[in-house]
Design a protein around this motif. Structure first.
Motif, short mmCIF file in Angstrom:
data_model
loop_
_atom_site.label_atom_id
_atom_site.label_comp_id
_atom_site.label_asym_id
_atom_site.label_seq_id
_atom_site.Cartn_x
_atom_site.Cartn_y
_atom_site.Cartn_z
N ARG A 196 49.17 -1.31 27.67
CA ARG A 196 49.79 -0.60 26.44
C ARG A 196 48.54 0.06 25.76
N VAL A 197 48.82 1.30 25.69
CA VAL A 197 47.79 2.15 24.86
C VAL A 197 48.42 2.87 23.62
N ALA A 210 49.14 -0.18 15.56
CA ALA A 210 48.93 -0.17 16.91
C ALA A 210 49.23 -1.44 17.58
N ALA A 211 48.26 -2.62 17.09
CA ALA A 211 48.07 -3.78 17.54
C ALA A 211 49.25 -4.59 17.50
N ALA A 212 50.13 -4.34 16.25
CA ALA A 212 51.31 -5.07 16.30
C ALA A 212 52.47 -4.63 17.25
N GLN A 213 52.22 -3.38 17.60
CA GLN A 213 52.89 -2.84 18.57
C GLN A 213 52.73 -3.23 20.19
N GLY A 214 51.57 -3.84 20.03
CA GLY A 214 51.27 -4.67 21.52
C GLY A 214 50.05 -3.59 22.05
N ALA A 215 49.42 -2.84 21.37
CA ALA A 215 48.33 -2.06 22.12
C ALA A 215 47.22 -2.71 22.48
N GLN A 216 46.78 -2.78 23.81
CA GLN A 216 45.58 -3.21 24.13
C GLN A 216 44.42 -2.28 24.26
N LEU A 217 44.53 -0.89 23.95
CA LEU A 217 43.48 -0.10 23.94
C LEU A 217 43.80 1.20 22.99
N CYS A 252 53.95 9.91 27.05
CA CYS A 252 54.48 10.06 25.82
C CYS A 252 53.83 11.18 25.22
N GLU A 253 54.21 11.84 24.10
CA GLU A 253 53.68 13.04 23.22
C GLU A 253 53.83 12.97 21.81
N ALA A 254 52.85 13.15 21.05
CA ALA A 254 52.85 13.34 19.79
C ALA A 254 53.45 14.63 19.27
N ASN A 255 53.66 14.72 18.04
CA ASN A 255 54.13 16.09 17.43
C ASN A 255 52.99 17.07 16.93
N THR A 256 53.35 18.16 16.42
CA THR A 256 52.23 19.14 16.30
C THR A 256 52.07 19.04 14.64
N GLU A 257 52.64 18.27 13.83
CA GLU A 257 52.42 18.57 12.44
C GLU A 257 51.85 17.21 11.65
N ASN A 258 52.46 15.88 12.23
CA ASN A 258 52.31 14.88 11.43
C ASN A 258 51.33 13.81 11.97
N ALA A 259 50.76 13.01 11.09
CA ALA A 259 50.32 11.54 11.79
C ALA A 259 51.12 10.83 12.30
N CYS A 274 52.43 3.92 24.14
CA CYS A 274 53.24 3.93 25.39
C CYS A 274 52.39 2.89 26.55
N ASP A 275 53.13 2.53 27.50
CA ASP A 275 52.61 1.86 28.64
C ASP A 275 52.20 2.65 29.72
N VAL A 276 51.02 2.08 30.50
CA VAL A 276 50.52 3.11 31.44
C VAL A 276 50.50 2.04 32.62
N ASP A 277 51.08 2.15 33.59
CA ASP A 277 50.91 1.41 35.07
C ASP A 277 49.68 1.90 35.57
#
Length: 299
Positions: A11-12, A37-44, A253-260, A265-268
């Protein structure tokens, strides 16, 4: 029958944000966002290029060198403490003061125990209107060497490197499991809408090409917001669009062009093995015929 490799999920998170006005404010914001991000389980976690401040390379001024710091130094200490607090690997991007008159645009990797486990000095340095980086940064001398971490072998590159297939290929040939690009790229707001669209799409296509050609996931984290130019020109509007791609160039996954945004997302990581079995590009390379790649141009 070919057995599909067992998934190895990572999870990145990419922290897409605007300049907050000072080093302390930017690092405080990063601490908050990494916590999210860590609260959502991100590892990287991947941060954007030169995240401690504004993109100062819109002009040439010796005063801007005061922004630089040693590595290890204050920012790596703070990012290391943050990595250790959340048990997460962090890839940051700093203005490195190596010696008097010798500076680099340097990515750093902090392990989940807080250690600085590697760095990469940006190899390709632009010199374009609004991006006067050659005035500030010495080209990197650490080569294209992946950095081993507890979450995998990371092929860390920086922004302008993203236009060079050689950089991505060399990282992949050295065993990088992911390609990561801290980035600061955007539009001259005086450009037409058509030109803006062409530039952004070319940027995305370059990353998708690296993913496909090398059969590895690609992460690119860009900043957002408008930053005025000290030269009195229109400045840069950074287009965000941070993204994570799979090894066939597919969007994960992709972020928007305007906002923070904290893009998670998960990567296999094991999927690269499967993709390279059906598209064995590394197998079929004609390494006996590529000698001219070491030339500037074939006259």
């Amino acid at each position: 029958m070919t057995k599909t490799p067992t998934p190895r999920t990572l999870r990145v998170a990419l922290i897409q944000d605007a300049d907050q006005g000072s080093v302390d404010a930017n690092l405080a914001r990063i601490e908050q966002r990494v916590g999210d991000a860590a609260a959502q389980g991100a590892q990287l976690v991947l941060l954007q290029e030169l995240h401690n401040g504004a993109y100062f390379c819109q002009h040439e001024s010796v005063d801007e060198f005061d922004r630089a710091e040693p590595i290890p130094g204050p920012s790596t200490e703070r990012l290391g403490a943050l990595a250790k607090k959340h048990g997460i690997v962090i890839v940051g991007s700093l203005f490195e003061r190596r010696a008097a008159g010798l500076y680099h645009n340097t990515a750093v990797v902090l392990e989940r125990d807080g250690r600085l486990v590697g760095k990469y000095r940006k190899m390709h340095i632009p010199d374009d209107p609004g991006f006067y980086e050659k005035f500030y940064f010495t080209p990197g001398d650490l080569g294209f060497e992946p950095i081993d971490t507890s979450v995998g072998r990371l092929g860390v590159l920086v922004c302008w490197d993203q236009w060079y297939p050689e950089a991505a290929r060399l990282m992949a040939l050295a065993g990088a499991e992911l390609l990561l690009y801290p980035t600061a790229i955007g539009w001259d707001i005086d450009d037409s809408e058509d030109e803006r669209s062409r530039q952004r799409q070319a940027w995305i296509l370059s990353h998708r090409g690296h993913a496909v050609a090398n059969g590895v996931p690609v992460l690119s984290c860009n900043r957002i917001g408008h930053e005025d130019s000290p030269l009195g020109t229109s400045g840069i509007r950074f287009w965000g669009s941070s993204h994570v791609l799979g090894p066939q160039g597919e969007y994960l996954c992709e972020a928007n062009t305007e906002n923070a945004e904290v893009l998670v997302c998960d990567v296999d990581l094991q999927r690269s093995e499967h993709v390279r079995r059906i598209w064995p590009f590394l197998r079929d390379r004609r390494i006996d015929a590529y000698g001219d790649l070491l030339r500037r141009y074939r006259d």
